[in-house]
Design a protein around this motif. Structure first.
Motif, PDB file in Angstrom:
ATOM      1  N   LEU A   1     -12.580  39.250  18.275  1.00 21.11           N
ATOM      2  CA  LEU A   1     -13.195  40.565  18.381  1.00 21.11           C
ATOM      3  C   LEU A   1     -14.339  40.558  19.390  1.00 21.11           C
ATOM      4  O   LEU A   1     -14.500  41.497  20.170  1.00 21.11           O
ATOM      5  CB  LEU A   1     -13.706  41.017  17.002  1.00 21.11           C
ATOM      6  N   THR A   2     -15.119  39.482  19.380  1.00 21.60           N
ATOM      7  CA  THR A   2     -16.210  39.362  20.353  1.00 21.60           C
ATOM      8  C   THR A   2     -15.669  39.292  21.769  1.00 21.60           C
ATOM      9  O   THR A   2     -16.191  39.939  22.689  1.00 21.60           O
ATOM     10  CB  THR A   2     -17.056  38.112  20.050  1.00 21.60           C
ATOM     11  N   ALA A   3     -14.604  38.507  21.968  1.00 26.96           N
ATOM     12  CA  ALA A   3     -13.995  38.381  23.291  1.00 26.96           C
ATOM     13  C   ALA A   3     -13.416  39.712  23.769  1.00 26.96           C
ATOM     14  O   ALA A   3     -13.321  39.959  24.977  1.00 26.96           O
ATOM     15  CB  ALA A   3     -12.895  37.315  23.260  1.00 26.96           C
ATOM     16  N   ALA A   4     -13.034  40.566  22.816  1.00 25.61           N
ATOM     17  CA  ALA A   4     -12.469  41.871  23.171  1.00 25.61           C
ATOM     18  C   ALA A   4     -13.551  42.910  23.444  1.00 25.61           C
ATOM     19  O   ALA A   4     -13.246  44.077  23.714  1.00 25.61           O
ATOM     20  CB  ALA A   4     -11.563  42.365  22.050  1.00 25.61           C
ATOM     21  N   GLY A   5     -14.814  42.505  23.371  1.00 25.24           N
ATOM     22  CA  GLY A   5     -15.904  43.405  23.692  1.00 25.24           C
ATOM     23  C   GLY A   5     -16.414  44.233  22.535  1.00 25.24           C
ATOM     24  O   GLY A   5     -17.149  45.204  22.734  1.00 25.24           O
ATOM     25  N   VAL A   6     -16.054  43.847  21.306  1.00 19.93           N
ATOM     26  CA  VAL A   6     -16.525  44.577  20.126  1.00 19.93           C
ATOM     27  C   VAL A   6     -17.895  44.036  19.723  1.00 19.93           C
ATOM     28  O   VAL A   6     -18.057  42.830  19.530  1.00 19.93           O
ATOM     29  CB  VAL A   6     -15.533  44.437  18.958  1.00 19.93           C
ATOM     30  N   THR A   7     -18.870  44.907  19.589  1.00 17.91           N
ATOM     31  CA  THR A   7     -20.228  44.469  19.250  1.00 17.91           C
ATOM     32  C   THR A   7     -20.600  44.797  17.803  1.00 17.91           C
ATOM     33  O   THR A   7     -21.522  44.204  17.251  1.00 17.91           O
ATOM     34  CB  THR A   7     -21.252  45.132  20.183  1.00 17.91           C
ATOM     35  N   ARG A   8     -19.912  45.736  17.170  1.00 16.75           N
ATOM     36  CA  ARG A   8     -20.195  46.102  15.776  1.00 16.75           C
ATOM     37  C   ARG A   8     -18.979  45.744  14.936  1.00 16.75           C
ATOM     38  O   ARG A   8     -17.922  46.349  15.055  1.00 16.75           O
ATOM     39  CB  ARG A   8     -20.494  47.597  15.670  1.00 16.75           C
ATOM     40  N   VAL A   9     -19.129  44.738  14.082  1.00 18.37           N
ATOM     41  CA  VAL A   9     -18.010  44.224  13.299  1.00 18.37           C
ATOM     42  C   VAL A   9     -18.341  44.277  11.807  1.00 18.37           C
ATOM     43  O   VAL A   9     -19.428  43.876  11.385  1.00 18.37           O
ATOM     44  CB  VAL A   9     -17.661  42.779  13.693  1.00 18.37           C
ATOM     45  N   PHE A  10     -17.413  44.755  11.019  1.00 20.11           N
ATOM     46  CA  PHE A  10     -17.506  44.734   9.561  1.00 20.11           C
ATOM     47  C   PHE A  10     -16.543  43.661   9.059  1.00 20.11           C
ATOM     48  O   PHE A  10     -15.367  43.657   9.435  1.00 20.11           O
ATOM     49  CB  PHE A  10     -17.122  46.085   8.969  1.00 20.11           C
ATOM     50  N   ALA A  11     -17.025  42.736   8.239  1.00 20.07           N
ATOM     51  CA  ALA A  11     -16.196  41.623   7.777  1.00 20.07           C
ATOM     52  C   ALA A  11     -16.366  41.418   6.289  1.00 20.07           C
ATOM     53  O   ALA A  11     -17.437  41.652   5.723  1.00 20.07           O
ATOM     54  CB  ALA A  11     -16.565  40.347   8.538  1.00 20.07           C
ATOM     55  N   GLU A  12     -15.296  40.962   5.632  1.00 19.30           N
ATOM     56  CA  GLU A  12     -15.348  40.687   4.200  1.00 19.30           C
ATOM     57  C   GLU A  12     -14.255  39.700   3.821  1.00 19.30           C
ATOM     58  O   GLU A  12     -13.268  39.526   4.531  1.00 19.30           O
ATOM     59  CB  GLU A  12     -15.195  41.977   3.395  1.00 19.30           C
ATOM     60  N   LYS A  13     -14.484  39.025   2.688  1.00 19.94           N
ATOM     61  CA  LYS A  13     -13.496  38.126   2.109  1.00 19.94           C
ATOM     62  C   LYS A  13     -13.065  38.735   0.783  1.00 19.94           C
ATOM     63  O   LYS A  13     -13.811  38.695  -0.196  1.00 19.94           O
ATOM     64  CB  LYS A  13     -14.078  36.727   1.927  1.00 19.94           C
ATOM     65  N   ILE A  14     -11.866  39.285   0.777  1.00 15.07           N
ATOM     66  CA  ILE A  14     -11.398  40.027  -0.387  1.00 15.07           C
ATOM     67  C   ILE A  14      -9.874  40.000  -0.406  1.00 15.07           C
ATOM     68  O   ILE A  14      -9.229  40.001   0.653  1.00 15.07           O
ATOM     69  CB  ILE A  14     -11.934  41.477  -0.349  1.00 15.07           C
ATOM     70  N   SER A  15      -9.309  39.968  -1.589  1.00 17.21           N
ATOM     71  CA  SER A  15      -7.861  39.825  -1.748  1.00 17.21           C
ATOM     72  C   SER A  15      -7.097  41.032  -1.205  1.00 17.21           C
ATOM     73  O   SER A  15      -7.597  42.160  -1.206  1.00 17.21           O
ATOM     74  CB  SER A  15      -7.518  39.639  -3.230  1.00 17.21           C
TER      75      SER A  15
ATOM     76  N   TYR B   1     -13.087  45.157  12.639  1.00 15.60           N
ATOM     77  CA  TYR B   1     -12.954  44.831  11.209  1.00 15.60           C
ATOM     78  C   TYR B   1     -12.229  43.503  11.076  1.00 15.60           C
ATOM     79  O   TYR B   1     -11.219  43.255  11.743  1.00 15.60           O
ATOM     80  CB  TYR B   1     -12.176  45.911  10.463  1.00 15.60           C
ATOM     81  N   ALA B   2     -12.766  42.626  10.210  1.00 19.29           N
ATOM     82  CA  ALA B   2     -12.155  41.314   9.960  1.00 19.29           C
ATOM     83  C   ALA B   2     -12.100  41.087   8.454  1.00 19.29           C
ATOM     84  O   ALA B   2     -13.017  41.476   7.729  1.00 19.29           O
ATOM     85  CB  ALA B   2     -12.970  40.211  10.642  1.00 19.29           C
ATOM     86  N   ARG B   3     -11.007  40.449   7.997  1.00 21.15           N
ATOM     87  CA  ARG B   3     -10.877  40.186   6.563  1.00 21.15           C
ATOM     88  C   ARG B   3     -10.137  38.884   6.309  1.00 21.15           C
ATOM     89  O   ARG B   3      -9.162  38.564   6.997  1.00 21.15           O
ATOM     90  CB  ARG B   3     -10.104  41.316   5.866  1.00 21.15           C
ATOM     91  N   ALA B   4     -10.634  38.137   5.326  1.00 20.49           N
ATOM     92  CA  ALA B   4      -9.954  36.947   4.832  1.00 20.49           C
ATOM     93  C   ALA B   4      -9.620  37.185   3.364  1.00 20.49           C
ATOM     94  O   ALA B   4     -10.366  37.856   2.650  1.00 20.49           O
ATOM     95  CB  ALA B   4     -10.828  35.708   4.985  1.00 20.49           C
ATOM     96  N   SER B   5      -8.491  36.622   2.899  1.00 21.18           N
ATOM     97  CA  SER B   5      -8.027  36.904   1.540  1.00 21.18           C
ATOM     98  C   SER B   5      -8.784  36.126   0.473  1.00 21.18           C
ATOM     99  O   SER B   5      -8.866  36.558  -0.676  1.00 21.18           O
ATOM    100  CB  SER B   5      -6.530  36.601   1.424  1.00 21.18           C
ATOM    101  N   THR B   6      -9.343  34.951   0.838  1.00 22.30           N
ATOM    102  CA  THR B   6     -10.046  34.127  -0.139  1.00 22.30           C
ATOM    103  C   THR B   6     -11.385  33.665   0.420  1.00 22.30           C
ATOM    104  O   THR B   6     -11.626  33.717   1.634  1.00 22.30           O
ATOM    105  CB  THR B   6      -9.215  32.883  -0.513  1.00 22.30           C
ATOM    106  N   LYS B   7     -12.251  33.194  -0.468  1.00 25.66           N
ATOM    107  CA  LYS B   7     -13.575  32.718  -0.067  1.00 25.66           C
ATOM    108  C   LYS B   7     -13.481  31.499   0.838  1.00 25.66           C
ATOM    109  O   LYS B   7     -14.347  31.260   1.683  1.00 25.66           O
ATOM    110  CB  LYS B   7     -14.400  32.368  -1.308  1.00 25.66           C
ATOM    111  N   ARG B   8     -12.422  30.706   0.654  1.00 23.35           N
ATOM    112  CA  ARG B   8     -12.297  29.469   1.418  1.00 23.35           C
ATOM    113  C   ARG B   8     -11.828  29.693   2.852  1.00 23.35           C
ATOM    114  O   ARG B   8     -12.034  28.843   3.711  1.00 23.35           O
ATOM    115  CB  ARG B   8     -11.328  28.517   0.710  1.00 23.35           C
ATOM    116  N   GLN B   9     -11.179  30.808   3.100  1.00 28.26           N
ATOM    117  CA  GLN B   9     -10.670  31.084   4.439  1.00 28.26           C
ATOM    118  C   GLN B   9     -11.814  31.433   5.392  1.00 28.26           C
ATOM    119  O   GLN B   9     -12.783  32.086   5.010  1.00 28.26           O
ATOM    120  CB  GLN B   9      -9.652  32.217   4.406  1.00 28.26           C
ATOM    121  N   SER B  10     -11.666  30.998   6.626  1.00 25.74           N
ATOM    122  CA  SER B  10     -12.695  31.251   7.630  1.00 25.74           C
ATOM    123  C   SER B  10     -12.388  32.524   8.414  1.00 25.74           C
ATOM    124  O   SER B  10     -11.233  32.841   8.685  1.00 25.74           O
ATOM    125  CB  SER B  10     -12.781  30.069   8.602  1.00 25.74           C
TER     126      SER B  10
END
Length: 239
Positions: free
Chosen positions: A56-70, A39-48
């Motif tokens: 997460l990829t380097a840690a061997g995770v193949t299924r990732v859920f990501a969102e940009k939300i406060s 799981y990955a999250r950024a607080s604003t639309k501008r954040q990468s």
């Protein structure tokens, strides 16, 4: 003729290839494999999200859920989806770990504690790749126990502090929440319902406006959100 038929049937049975069907998962059965959901999250639309996704990829995770939300958002769809997948995999007998770049990506302390309680109930592990809680944490481990305790303590503290603030507000004739349709009693109930993990819409349907031209009607979810947000943003000494 009947004897000949029986002999043929016994001969055919000797040549059959038997296949064992999958057995249902029972208590005490060892997990059949290990899945890692990210799981990955950024607080604003501008954040990468690149740094988190690369880690997460380097840690061997193949299924990732990501969102940009406060961080202030009361509901995070992608985090909910990640936890739902973890539960589904765990129910099938697979050991599961939710992997996050840093614990702050899950929100404030109370958010993290609440999530930890949910993961522990489903026997889902938690891993942070960096930060103060870096490492893998078993649902039966001390980190989960501490987070659950902090969650309960924080809720009791917020409730007691809110009730004290209401008494002070009533003595000064002050309306809490900044909207004409809200009052201290409504805020108390809204906070209680939020602690029960209800959505803003569900909270609004359980509240009733007691004064003004909208008396007897339900406040809108937006009004409930503003009321709770204003309360959360008040300095502790003024609540």
């Amino acid at each position: 003729m009947q004897a000949f038929t029986c002999i043929c049937q016994r001969a055919a049975l000797r040549h059959l290839s038997w296949i064992e069907l999958p057995r249902p998962l029972t208590a005490g059965t060892e997990p059949a494999g290990h899945a890692r959901v990210g799981y990955a999250r950024a607080s604003t639309k501008r954040q990468s999200l690149d740094t988190q996704l690369d880690a997460l990829t380097a840690a061997g995770v193949t299924r990732v859920f990501a969102e940009k939300i406060s961080t202030r958002a009361t509901r995070r769809p992608e985090l909910d989806a990640a936890v739902a997948l973890c539960r589904e995999l765990r129910a099938s007998g697979v050991a599961v770990t939710l992997v996050v770049h840093e614990h702050k990506r899950l929100g404030r302390a109370l958010d993290l504690a609440t999530l930890a309680e949910q993961l522990k109930a489903s026997e889902i592990g938690l891993q942070f790749l960096t930060g103060e809680l870096q490492g893998s944490h078993d649902p039966a481990g001390v980190v989960f126990t501490v987070l659950a305790a902090l969650s309960g303590m924080e809720r009791e503290y917020i409730r007691d502090r809110t009730l004290e603030g209401h008494e002070s507000a009533r003595s000064r004739g002050k309306t809490i929440g900044g909207a004409n349709v809200t009052d201290p009693d409504m805020l108390t109930m809204a906070i209680h319902l939020r602690d029960q993990q209800l959505s803003l819409r569900d909270i609004a349907t359980r509240l009733v406006i007691t004064t003004g031209t909208k008396k007897g009607r339900h406040p809108s979810p937006a009004t409930v959100m503003r009321m709770l947000r204003d309360h959360d943003e008040q300095p502790p000494q003024t609540r």
